[in-house]
Scaffold this active site. Structure first.
Site, PDB file in Angstrom:
ATOM      1  N   GLU A  79      34.240  88.632 -42.073  1.00 41.88           N
ATOM      2  CA  GLU A  79      35.479  88.848 -42.821  1.00 41.88           C
ATOM      3  C   GLU A  79      35.095  89.388 -44.193  1.00 41.88           C
ATOM      4  O   GLU A  79      34.240  88.800 -44.873  1.00 41.88           O
ATOM      5  CB  GLU A  79      36.258  87.541 -42.969  1.00 41.88           C
TER       6      GLU A  79
ATOM      7  N   ARG B 134      25.076  76.753 -36.751  1.00 41.56           N
ATOM      8  CA  ARG B 134      24.999  77.548 -37.974  1.00 41.56           C
ATOM      9  C   ARG B 134      23.756  77.141 -38.760  1.00 41.56           C
ATOM     10  O   ARG B 134      23.135  76.107 -38.495  1.00 41.56           O
ATOM     11  CB  ARG B 134      26.255  77.342 -38.827  1.00 41.56           C
TER      12      ARG B 134
ATOM     13  N   LYS C   4      31.614  80.451 -48.147  1.00 43.59           N
ATOM     14  CA  LYS C   4      31.983  81.586 -48.992  1.00 43.59           C
ATOM     15  C   LYS C   4      33.035  81.185 -50.022  1.00 43.59           C
ATOM     16  O   LYS C   4      33.055  81.703 -51.146  1.00 43.59           O
ATOM     17  CB  LYS C   4      32.477  82.756 -48.140  1.00 43.59           C
TER      18      LYS C   4
END
Length: 556
Positions: free
Chosen positions: A37, A266, A276
């Site tokens: 994104e 992750r 983020k």
């Protein structure tokens, strides 16, 4: 397309799945994608995903798409799009074909939403956000149906058209999938798939005032692009049910070889934030200078600090791919860059805490050239010229008036070797009013250049130096961990765990040749650490060097 092995690579559960799919004929080729994104810079966690998706495509002679998940225009920016492209290419990968955007498929996504409405599988709901949460239920209690759930397809089509035409306010209504409000999986309790947003989009402008949600967009985009293996991190594990539900109920995606989602753990790295949103907070509150601040765990930050793409790829290779969540020691990342730079980084000399040395028996106004290896164990890298003269700078910590035998540097009345140059002896020193040494007066032996003393003297210490008249002034940015806590994400506030010593700025000198230092290219400043010229602030008139990594793990 078959897989051709060019080297032995570590296997993992994803590669085993791919091998089985190719062997069974379920897929004839491997096609992956990396779908960030564009709402911030990529960080080291994304590097793991990049290396996995692009690496698998390379190894299996397949394809990997770069697709921007741009369904949330309020938080996205074209600058992030450009930074992500740069990061992928800098890491050594190239996407297949043109760059793709989820917004490329907005017309198709709209039609697929209409298809679900027509089939009675989606409805326009007018519950507000608080009511929607209340109706959703809890992990222990089932949800309850929205009062708008049984609206007819004809009515929902008309309402959805009004949404598209901008006839409803933001938050007034949303299109929801009709699945199961009693599902044990919260993501299946009639999730929102479209919402109203009057926001300018960096790709589509003002064409749309309704935008699809990620879970609706992602699976369809994968299917449109014929992605064979959709690789996501574990937080999307439950959402796989919604991923499959959407594709199961759309006529275009009924092929047995259609895309499937697989999840892996992750990257969790000590002393590092991987959110983020939280990284953006550091930027927004000026805790760091920007997304590419050299203390940030962003790929741009690592690049600015002198990390190499090869070292990050090696780190991602070493940590592997599993389904088990774990915390990786940051020392492993440091070891990867340290090992590479030890082998490849050219050597240079820099004095970060300078004090002047005057060699009283050296001819005044004379400057000679001595030769030093660019790398001590790689003769092919050649030699570099160093100026040597009557006045030098050495590090203040390398001199003491008195010291015990463990101190192997310059002591008053004793000798030390200047690296790649002569043996000098400290005779006396000047001090300022506070007792700090300002000048050290020495003598030198002109028979000791480039060789060990032949008269039997034992000179155990070797120190670094720069010649004073030719040395270039430089700013040194010394970095420590940005956080004092190994798990900063667990803190209620990042202020509690911020390291006030994460950046220290020093001013000293470097050897003259470093005026042409290439930005982002790390040098080993002998006895100091690995440093690189800053890619934003360093110029020939104002040299700025960032600490890449110390010579050894001083943060342990």
């Amino acid at each position: 397309m078959s897989h051709v092995d060019t080297e032995v690579r570590p296997s993992n559960f994803i590669r085993s799945i791919i091998d089985e799919d190719l062997a069974s004929g379920k897929h004839s080729a491997v096609h992956t994608r990396f779908p960030p994104e564009p709402n911030g810079f990529l960080h080291i966690g994304h590097a793991k995903s990049i290396c996995l998706n692009f690496g698998i495509a390379q190894d299996y002679q397949g394809q990997c798409n770069l697709r921007f998940d741009d369904t949330n225009p309020e938080k996205e920016d074209i600058d992030y799009v450009h930074s992500i492209q740069n990061d992928v290419q800098w890491l050594g990968f190239q996407w297949s074909g043109d760059i793709r955007y989820s917004s490329n498929y907005f017309d198709q996504l709209h039609q697929y939403a209409v298809e679900l409405i027509t089939k009675g599988l989606a409805y326009v709901c007018f519950l507000n956000a608080e009511q929607t949460r209340e109706y959703r239920g809890t992990l222990k209690e089932p949800g309850k149906n929205s009062p708008y759930r049984d609206t007819t397809p004809e009515e929902n089509l008309a309402l959805f058209e009004k949404m598209r035409n901008g006839e409803f306010k933001e938050g007034e209504c949303a299109l929801r999938a009709k699945i199961d409000m009693a599902s044990p999986f919260m993501c299946m309790r009639d999730p929102i798939i479209y919402r109203v947003r009057f926001a300018h989009h960096h790709q589509t402008g003002d064409k749309w005032c309704i935008y699809p949600m990620y879970d609706f967009t992602h699976c369809i985009s994968d299917a449109i692009e014929n992605i064979s293996h959709s690789l996501c991190t574990l937080e999307f594990q439950d959402n796989r049910r919604l991923y499959d539900w959407v594709l199961d109920h759309l006529d275009d995606f009924q092929s047995p070889s259609r895309t499937r989602q697989y999840e892996f753990s992750r990257l969790n790295l000590e002393y590092t934030l991987m959110s983020k949103r939280k990284l953006n907070d550091l930027v927004a509150h000026n805790i760091v200078s920007g997304w590419d601040d050299a203390r940030m765990p962003t790929i741009a930050g690592f690049r600015r600090r002198g990390y190499t793409a090869a070292s990050i790829r090696e780190f991602c290779k070493r940590i592997g791919v599993t389904k088990q969540e774990n915390m990786i020691e940051v020392a492993m990342l440091d070891a990867c860059i340290r090992e590479e730079l030890n082998e490849h980084a050219p050597r240079a000399m820099a004095v970060i805490n300078p004090v002047k040395v005057v060699i009283e028996n050296y001819p005044e106004n004379q400057v000679e050239t001595v030769q030093a290896p660019i790398h001590p164990s790689n003769e092919d890298m050649g030699k570099r010229p160093l100026s040597f003269g009557r006045e030098l700078y050495i590090d203040a910590d390398d001199f003491r008036e008195e010291a015990n035998k463990k101190f192997k540097r310059l002591v008053q009345g004793k000798e030390v070797r200047l690296r790649n140059a002569y043996v000098i002896k400290a005779e006396r020193c000047d001090k300022d009013a506070d007792g700090n040494v300002t000048t050290i007066y020495c003598t030198y032996d002109d028979e000791t250049l480039g060789k060990n003393p032949s008269d039997g003297r034992k000179v155990k210490g070797v120190i670094h130096w720069v010649e004073a008249t030719t040395a270039k002034p430089a700013e040194f940015r010394l970095y420590e961990r940005l956080f004092n806590d190994a798990n900063p994400a667990a803190a209620e506030s990042v202020d509690e765990v911020l390291n006030p010593q994460s950046l220290t700025v020093k001013h000293g000198f470097v050897e003259a040749g470093l005026v042409n230092a290439e930005v982002e290219k790390a040098y080993q400043f002998e006895r100091e650490g690995y440093f690189c010229a800053d890619n934003k602030d360093s110029t020939k008139d104002h040299l700025v060097f960032n600490l890449t990594v110390p010579l050894r793990d001083t943060f342990a």
